[in-house]
Design a protein around this motif. Structure first.
Motif, PDB file in Angstrom:
ATOM      1  N   TRP A  72      -0.884  -4.520  12.208  1.00  0.00           N
ATOM      2  CA  TRP A  72      -2.056  -4.920  11.231  1.00  0.00           C
ATOM      3  C   TRP A  72      -1.836  -3.649  10.264  1.00  0.00           C
ATOM      4  O   TRP A  72      -1.364  -2.415  10.406  1.00  0.00           O
ATOM      5  CB  TRP A  72      -3.470  -4.810  11.855  1.00  0.00           C
ATOM      6  N   THR A  73      -2.409  -3.959   9.177  1.00  0.00           N
ATOM      7  CA  THR A  73      -2.395  -2.543   8.084  1.00  0.00           C
ATOM      8  C   THR A  73      -3.888  -3.058   7.370  1.00  0.00           C
ATOM      9  O   THR A  73      -4.470  -3.797   7.604  1.00  0.00           O
ATOM     10  CB  THR A  73      -1.427  -2.855   7.055  1.00  0.00           C
ATOM     11  N   GLY A  86       5.789  -6.827   8.853  1.00  0.00           N
ATOM     12  CA  GLY A  86       6.379  -5.619   9.173  1.00  0.00           C
ATOM     13  C   GLY A  86       6.060  -4.397   8.117  1.00  0.00           C
ATOM     14  O   GLY A  86       5.906  -4.847   7.109  1.00  0.00           O
ATOM     15  N   VAL A  87       6.143  -3.388   8.648  1.00  0.00           N
ATOM     16  CA  VAL A  87       6.245  -2.252   7.602  1.00  0.00           C
ATOM     17  C   VAL A  87       7.375  -1.423   7.863  1.00  0.00           C
ATOM     18  O   VAL A  87       7.958  -0.832   8.830  1.00  0.00           O
ATOM     19  CB  VAL A  87       4.931  -1.344   8.177  1.00  0.00           C
ATOM     20  N   VAL A  88       8.044  -1.365   6.632  1.00  0.00           N
ATOM     21  CA  VAL A  88       9.333  -0.806   6.555  1.00  0.00           C
ATOM     22  C   VAL A  88       9.168   0.714   5.793  1.00  0.00           C
ATOM     23  O   VAL A  88       8.873   0.950   4.792  1.00  0.00           O
ATOM     24  CB  VAL A  88      10.497  -1.558   5.551  1.00  0.00           C
ATOM     25  N   PHE A 129      -0.900  -4.436   0.150  1.00  0.00           N
ATOM     26  CA  PHE A 129      -0.524  -5.416   1.128  1.00  0.00           C
ATOM     27  C   PHE A 129      -0.975  -6.847   0.911  1.00  0.00           C
ATOM     28  O   PHE A 129      -1.805  -7.126  -0.087  1.00  0.00           O
ATOM     29  CB  PHE A 129      -0.700  -5.112   2.266  1.00  0.00           C
ATOM     30  N   VAL A 130      -0.177  -7.826   1.686  1.00  0.00           N
ATOM     31  CA  VAL A 130      -0.793  -9.149   1.691  1.00  0.00           C
ATOM     32  C   VAL A 130      -0.603  -9.779   2.805  1.00  0.00           C
ATOM     33  O   VAL A 130       0.440  -9.290   3.754  1.00  0.00           O
ATOM     34  CB  VAL A 130       0.113  -9.946   0.795  1.00  0.00           C
ATOM     35  N   ARG A 131      -1.347 -10.606   3.582  1.00  0.00           N
ATOM     36  CA  ARG A 131      -1.421 -11.189   4.711  1.00  0.00           C
ATOM     37  C   ARG A 131      -0.068 -11.546   5.192  1.00  0.00           C
ATOM     38  O   ARG A 131       0.546 -12.432   4.426  1.00  0.00           O
ATOM     39  CB  ARG A 131      -2.561 -12.050   4.943  1.00  0.00           C
ATOM     40  N   ASP A 132       0.568 -11.087   6.243  1.00  0.00           N
ATOM     41  CA  ASP A 132       1.817 -11.734   7.097  1.00  0.00           C
ATOM     42  C   ASP A 132       3.024 -11.423   5.925  1.00  0.00           C
ATOM     43  O   ASP A 132       4.002 -12.061   6.291  1.00  0.00           O
ATOM     44  CB  ASP A 132       1.801 -13.230   7.029  1.00  0.00           C
ATOM     45  N   GLY A 133       2.917 -10.425   5.035  1.00  0.00           N
ATOM     46  CA  GLY A 133       3.873 -10.187   4.068  1.00  0.00           C
ATOM     47  C   GLY A 133       4.566  -8.750   4.785  1.00  0.00           C
ATOM     48  O   GLY A 133       4.190  -8.563   5.774  1.00  0.00           O
TER      49      GLY A 133
END
Ligand SMILES: Cc1cc2nc3c(=O)[nH]c(=O)nc-3n(C[C@H](O)[C@H](O)[C@H](O)COP(=O)(O)OP(=O)(O)OC[C@H]3O[C@@H](n4cnc5c(N)ncnc54)[C@H](O)[C@@H]3O)c2cc1C
Length: 521
Positions: A72-73, A86-88, A129-133
């Protein structure tokens, strides 16, 4: 001499004079009574604040920060946390960074996912961010270099002012335009086009020489006022929707010395005194004011703080702000408490000059950290608003604030007021003329119900600002209606066209885009 009846014969004893004794006792008694009364009063006066501040410190010490679930973010508001694909983490090495971002873009295209960009995540409405992005985390990209001949800083987008200020400080230089605090990244600051205490400057875009931007197709483009000028205008204040800023070249200014002057004034004279302060001394380097939020003088008084250029000893040390703990406790004590707000205002008026240094250098003035005053209570959140008001309507706007905020039950903790000069660089601009910026900090519960109450108040405040020829700021809660957004940002149509040109597949997205720009033609 009479001989006393003590053990030592002939030892003279003082003559007893009953009248004198009575007088002495009387006098002493009066003095000690008076001293006692003064001591009691002083104790009573100190006791309440001491007990109050101790209870705030005790409450603060018990807060435990919340932890987001894995995958989550969220952002500084804590109100829109969401799962992401994912977070890159983008690495510092420039070639590695480009490769990583290109790879993330290809992956996102293949899976049909949107990509957003995150700096320090202090925006408050899902702008990162955006959900599921997929989220690009830029914080490791913090390299920088300085061209001493041109006085230009070239810096990677993930660097924060807290890293940049010491770097420039060692070279006798300073940041030309930035926010009032140091925790933000260059990329995040450019992408919302921030402004600060630099009263004689437009927002930060004016200090940008050029940018290196990677667009959705993986190309790296240089953007400046002469090279790809449309991209330059769109990316500054463009909320990461046209490409990712890899690097920026920023003009710097000398790290000058200041003497601080504070004036306490009625708020209706704010604009006049502000102009007079600048007229009296053209050597004012920074200028801002704060309005009183205590209920008995709500928005009726102000403290204006001006920083006048003056010789200051050269120093390559950047001092920490003074008394951080005391200042924090005084500030947090004002949450939900009329007494706390009164106490803070009294402290600011009476002791303000001792809590802050009288002389300091520009870099020290800019190196403020909001960690010293921001919320740590996981059940609550601090929410910012900003309104940009033409000078002739400042008093009318203060009158509207005075009426709307208490009626809507807003817990207003702080209001600072400064000027922003007309922005001639960015497309989504809020300062389309010289304006006064009102920065309002509220505290609310971290619940959907409290967010709804805040929505209603924000929409009313935005209407008030728009009716007075003003604008509102975009990095905060997405409470404006789409119609209010359209009225405040007429540049949005050109921005959409630019988006079609540089990102026709809508790879770059965030909640702000989905709320106000996508499909709202
Ligand atoms: C306590 C506090 C005080 C503040 N004071 C001021 C003030 O005085 N003046 C003012 O103008 N603002 C002020 N702000 C607002 C603040 O300046 C913005 O929220 C700013 O964006 C925060 O920077 P960040 O690094 O956290 O950005 P983030 O929240 O991480 O990102 C902001 C936006 O920039 C985009 N972005 C980030 N990095 C890049 C990149 N490399 N390339 C392209 N897009 C990118 C993101 O996608 C997002 O849309 C304040 C905010 C807080 C919380």
């Amino acid at each position: 001499l009479p001989v006393g009846d003590g053990d030592v014969p002939g030892f003279p004893l003082p003559i007893e004079n009953p009248a004198r004794k009575k007088g002495v006792t009387f006098l002493l008694g009066r003095r000690s009574n008076a001293m006692g009364a003064v001591a009691f009063l002083a104790l009573a006066m100190c006791l309440r604040p001491v007990l109050f501040l101790s209870s705030v410190a005790f409450r603060e010490a018990r807060f435990v920060p919340g932890i987001l679930p894995v995958g989550w973010t969220g952002d500084a508001s804590g109100l829109d946390d969401a799962p992401v694909a994912g977070v890159v983490r983008v690495p510092r090495d420039p070639a590695g960074a480009e490769k990583t971002i290109r790879h993330a873009l290809e992956d996102a295209r293949a899976r049909g996912l949107p990509v957003s960009i995150a700096g320090a995540r202090h925006t408050q409405g899902g702008q990162t961010f955006v959900r599921d992005g997929i989220v690009l985390d830029m914080l490791d990209m913090d390299g920088m270099s300085f061209d001493a001949a041109a006085n230009v800083l070239t810096v990677q987008a993930g660097a924060r002012w807290a890293e940049i200020l010491p770097f420039l400080n060692r070279r006798g230089r300073s940041v030309a335009v930035m926010q009032s605090d140091n925790i933000f990244t260059v990329g995040g600051s450019l992408s919302v086009n921030v402004h600060g205490w630099q009263h004689d400057k437009p927002p930060i875009a004016c200090s940008v020489r050029s940018l290196r931007v990677m667009t959705a197709d993986g190309r790296v483009l240089r953007a400046s006022r002469t090279e790809n000028p449309d991209l330059f205008a769109g990316v500054l204040g463009g909320y990461g929707l046209l490409g990712v800023i890899l690097e920026a070249s920023l003009e710097t200014v000398p790290d000058e010395g200041y003497v601080i002057r504070r004036r306490i004034i009625p708020s209706e004279e704010y604009v006049t005194v502000y102009a007079r302060a600048l007229g009296e001394d053209p050597a004012v380097g920074l200028l801002f004011g704060r309005l009183c939020v205590a209920p008995d003088r709500f928005l009726k008084e102000a403290v204006l703080t001006s920083f006048h250029r003056a010789p200051a000893p050269p120093s390559d040390l950047l001092p920490r702000p003074r008394w951080p703990f005391l200042k924090r406790v005084i500030f947090r004590g004002s949450v939900g408490s009329a007494y706390g707000k009164r106490l803070r205002w009294r402290m600011e008026k009476v002791f303000g000059r001792w809590l802050e240094p009288r002389r300091l250098r520009r870099n020290a003035a800019l190196n403020q950290t909001p960690d010293d005053f921001l919320n740590r209570d996981p059940s609550r959140t601090d929410i910012l608003h900003e309104y940009f008001i033409p000078p002739e309507n400042v008093n009318a706007f203060i009158a509207r604030l005075r009426e709307i905020v208490p009626r809507r039950g807003g817990d207003l903790l702080n209001v600072t007021v400064r000027t922003v000069r007309r922005d001639g660089d960015s497309l989504l601009r809020y300062a389309d003329r010289d304006v006064f910026a009102f920065v309002l900090l509220f505290n609310q519960e971290r619940t959907p119900a409290a967010d709804e109450r805040m929505t209603a108040m924000t929409q009313e405040l935005i209407d008030a600002a728009l009716d007075l020829g003003g604008r509102y700021y975009l990095p905060y809660r997405p409470h404006a209606t789409t119609d209010q957004f359209r009225r405040a940002y007429p540049g949005a149509d050109s921005f959409r066209k630019l988006k079609k040109r540089y990102d026709k597949d809508e790879v770059w997205q965030n909640n702000f885009y989905r709320t106000y720009l996508r499909g709202n033609e």
